[in-house]
Structure formats: C-alpha cells, structure tokens
Write an enzyme that holds these catalytic residues in place. Structure first.
Site, PDB file in Angstrom:
ATOM      1  N   HIS A 356       1.103  43.720  54.389  1.00  0.00           N
ATOM      2  CA  HIS A 356       0.878  43.789  52.947  1.00  0.00           C
ATOM      3  C   HIS A 356      -0.536  43.340  52.602  1.00  0.00           C
ATOM      4  O   HIS A 356      -1.169  43.901  51.695  1.00  0.00           O
ATOM      5  CB  HIS A 356       1.904  42.936  52.200  1.00  0.00           C
ATOM      6  CG  HIS A 356       2.010  43.254  50.746  1.00  0.00           C
ATOM      7  ND1 HIS A 356       1.402  42.494  49.776  1.00  0.00           N
ATOM      8  CD2 HIS A 356       2.646  44.267  50.091  1.00  0.00           C
ATOM      9  CE1 HIS A 356       1.670  43.006  48.589  1.00  0.00           C
ATOM     10  NE2 HIS A 356       2.417  44.088  48.745  1.00  0.00           N
ATOM     11  N   CYS A 357      -1.048  42.363  53.329  1.00  0.00           N
ATOM     12  CA  CYS A 357      -2.388  41.828  53.061  1.00  0.00           C
ATOM     13  C   CYS A 357      -3.493  42.834  53.342  1.00  0.00           C
ATOM     14  O   CYS A 357      -4.566  42.758  52.735  1.00  0.00           O
ATOM     15  CB  CYS A 357      -2.644  40.591  53.910  1.00  0.00           C
ATOM     16  SG  CYS A 357      -1.418  39.283  53.766  1.00  0.00           S
TER      17      CYS A 357
END
EC number: 3.5.3.12
Length: 368
Positions: A356-357
C-alpha cells in the site's frame, strides 16, 4: 494544470474509497542505496512483481529517474505498465503522490499535501526531500488534473483511510505528532481533512503498529474493507508490544459510529513475525548521514493490512511467515468478490513499508 485556491469540498469533490473503480495505479521505482540494500536490486525485483500483479487488473504507471529509466523499462516488461521519467528522493508514492478526489460529474483533481519525509528535522527519515514534495504536482501535470496544494500542512497518504461515504480513520500517533503540524490543534487538523477530503466523521485510533517508522500510519494497521467494516491487525499475545495497541484500537472501533451512524464490524488479521532484518540484509544498506539506521535488533513493522485494492483484486504482501496462509484465507473471506494475489513483501518491508505504501490509486471519473 491549475493550482486552485478553493477546497475540494467547496467544489463538490471528495476522496472515494479505495474499492471504487480505478483508471490506473501509480508507483515510483526504488534506487536510493541508503534505504534499499544492494543498490536496490532486490527491491526493484519486488516492485516489479507488485507492478505486474497489479497490471493483471488495471494499468500501472511507474515513475523512474533518468539513471534508472532503461533498467525499469526492461524489468517492467508488460504492455499494461507505462514507465515515465521523473526525479524523486525515494519510492513511497502513497505518501508523496497526490490524493485524488472526484465529483459526481466526471471530474478528477488531486490534493498535493506538503511532504517532510515523515518528520522533517524532528525525526524525518532522510534529507533532503524536496524532489519528493514535487512528485504529486508532477503526476497531476502528467494527467492534466487541477491541483489543491496544502502549503505548510503536512500529511502523507498512508496516514488516512476513507470509506467513500464520509468517514475517515487515522491515528493520533501520526497526525498529532509534533513533527507534522505542531502549530495546529486536533480540531484544526480535522477541519483541513474535512475540507480537502469531504469527510464528516473522523475516527482517531491512538496508535499504529509498534516500531512503524512513519510514526504509526493507519494503512499499516487498520483499513476499511467496505462501508461499515474495517480490518484490524491483531495479536492475542499479551507480551507482544502490539498487544496494547490492538486493544486500544479495538476499544475505539467498538465505540465508533461512522458518518452514516453505523456501528463498525471489525475483522481481525494476525500480525506476522516478529520479523527482523538479518545481519546480511542490514549490511547491504549504505549508511549515510541523515538516513534511517538499519539494525537487526529492531523489529520490522510487518503487516498484512498493507495491501492494495485494485479493480477486482487484492494485492497483498507475503513474508515467508507461517501466518501467510491464514492471512490469505482471511482476505479471501473479507473480499469474496476479489481475486487475492499474495506477492513477496519482505524486500519492501526492509525499506520501511509495503504494498500500500508504494502504490497510489487513481480513481476512474464517473457521472452519477
């Protein structure tokens, strides 16, 4: 691209949920040797695997520096992956890229938050970060999207999750940290979030995961899976430093009501590990002044919550951990209409985050 002086809320724009349809996903190619071991070669292979997994479901654009462009183009040999040349300081586009907002008339714009490398001179992870603070504007220019710039208001995309129906979840550990917006009160920070994301209800969890070097980003700890339902990283081990954090988060979530007045259903997913970098993995990182120390004794903030929802799919990290299978089973139960794809996430975790980062979804505009 026009930089607007209004706010998204004033203009009828809002941040949609991650499960809303995407037109594409953005990534940035890793290269800095003081964060990614062995001149980033293992991380580049991991990023390529993530990009190719996403490309099964939707187009991907990867931004690479001039020095890395040809290598990135060769590694990303998929017709649904576009590579564009762009300078940056590191590869965390969730935090440096724009937060896209839409309206109900086919409009697409972007919020360009001020970025200070997760703390600036008070605990920031590297210096200088000026090129990273320009990534959002560059992406918006490529897409011909108008821009809302929050000059002086620091925020990273990984510190927020929304349900698309007026509710936002975040952590006090990050947004109220003195190294982000010390001049603002909680109420003033909420006001900026309400205006720029068009949310009405904000749920504050006390902390994120233990030892998360972003100061507790919520996207590594808890996320919405659909309106009225969240997924929370969890441990039942009272000796785990995450135990108290999980209990405190659960207490808040059980009391909370979303913008529609609903009580939240909380799904749990186990925390892997404890995970640590090896001596060899740490030795491969070049130590430079102002960069984050890599030490085998420091626990890594591994989390299965750090996944990306794409069009019809879930791209989630696996760690070679005994809990990988249980995590995949839970994700399949929580997302029965999505294809769950587990991708090796250890190399990304060694750099300080996960799937997600390193991704930023661009929602598909629509007319209601």
């Amino acid at each position: 691209m026009t930089t607007l002086t209004s706010t998204p809320r004033q203009d009828g724009y809002y941040m949609p949920a991650e499960w809303a349809p995407h037109s594409q996903t953005w990534m940035v190619w890793p290269q800095r040797p003081d964060n990614w071991r062995d001149n980033a070669a293992p991380a580049q292979a991991a990023f390529a695997a993530v990009a190719k997994a996403i490309a099964r479901f939707e187009p991907v654009t990867v931004c690479a520096s001039a020095e890395q462009y040809l290598a990135a183009r060769a590694a990303l040999d998929d017709p649904r992956i576009r590579v564009v040349e762009m300078s940056s300081d590191d590869a965390w586009v969730r935090d440096t890229g724009p937060t896209f907002v839409i309206d109900d008339n086919g409009g697409l714009r972007g919020v360009d938050w001020t970025f200070n490398a997760w703390g600036g001179k008070d605990g920031g992870l590297y210096a200088d970060w000026q090129r990273d603070d320009e990534v959002a504007r560059k992406i918006l220019e490529i897409e011909y999207c108008d821009r809302y710039r929050t000059e002086g208001f620091v925020l990273e995309g990984g510190s927020i999750h929304v349900d698309g129906e007026g509710t936002l979840i975040t952590t006090e550990e990050c947004l109220l940290n003195r190294n982000r917006n010390p001049q603002l009160s909680r109420e003033q920070i909420e006001a900026v979030l309400r205006e720029h994301l068009a949310v009405d209800s904000i749920i504050w969890l006390p902390h994120g995961l233990f030892n998360d070097e972003t100061d507790g980003h919520v996207d590594n700890f808890c996320c919405f899976v659909r309106p009225g339902e969240v997924l929370l990283a969890w441990t039942d081990d009272a000796n785990d430093p995450n135990y108290a954090r999980c209990q405190a988060a659960m207490a808040v979530l059980q009391r909370a009501r979303d913008a529609k007045g609903r009580a939240l259903i909380v799904h749990k997913i186990p925390i892997p590990g404890p995970l640590h970098a090896s001596d060899a993995e740490c030795a491969g990182v070049v130590a430079l002044d102002g960069s984050q120390l890599r030490d085998p004794s420091i626990r890594l903030a591994g989390s299965y919550v750090n996944f990306l929802i794409v069009n019809g799919g879930i791209i989630a990290p696996a760690f070679g951990d005994p809990l990988d299978g249980e995590a995949e089973r839970i994700l399949r139960e929580v997302f029965p209409e999505h294809d769950v794809v587990m991708v090796p996430g250890r190399e990304i975790l060694l750099g300080g985050g996960n799937i997600h980062c390193i991704t930023q979804q661009q929602p598909a505009p629509f007319v209601r």
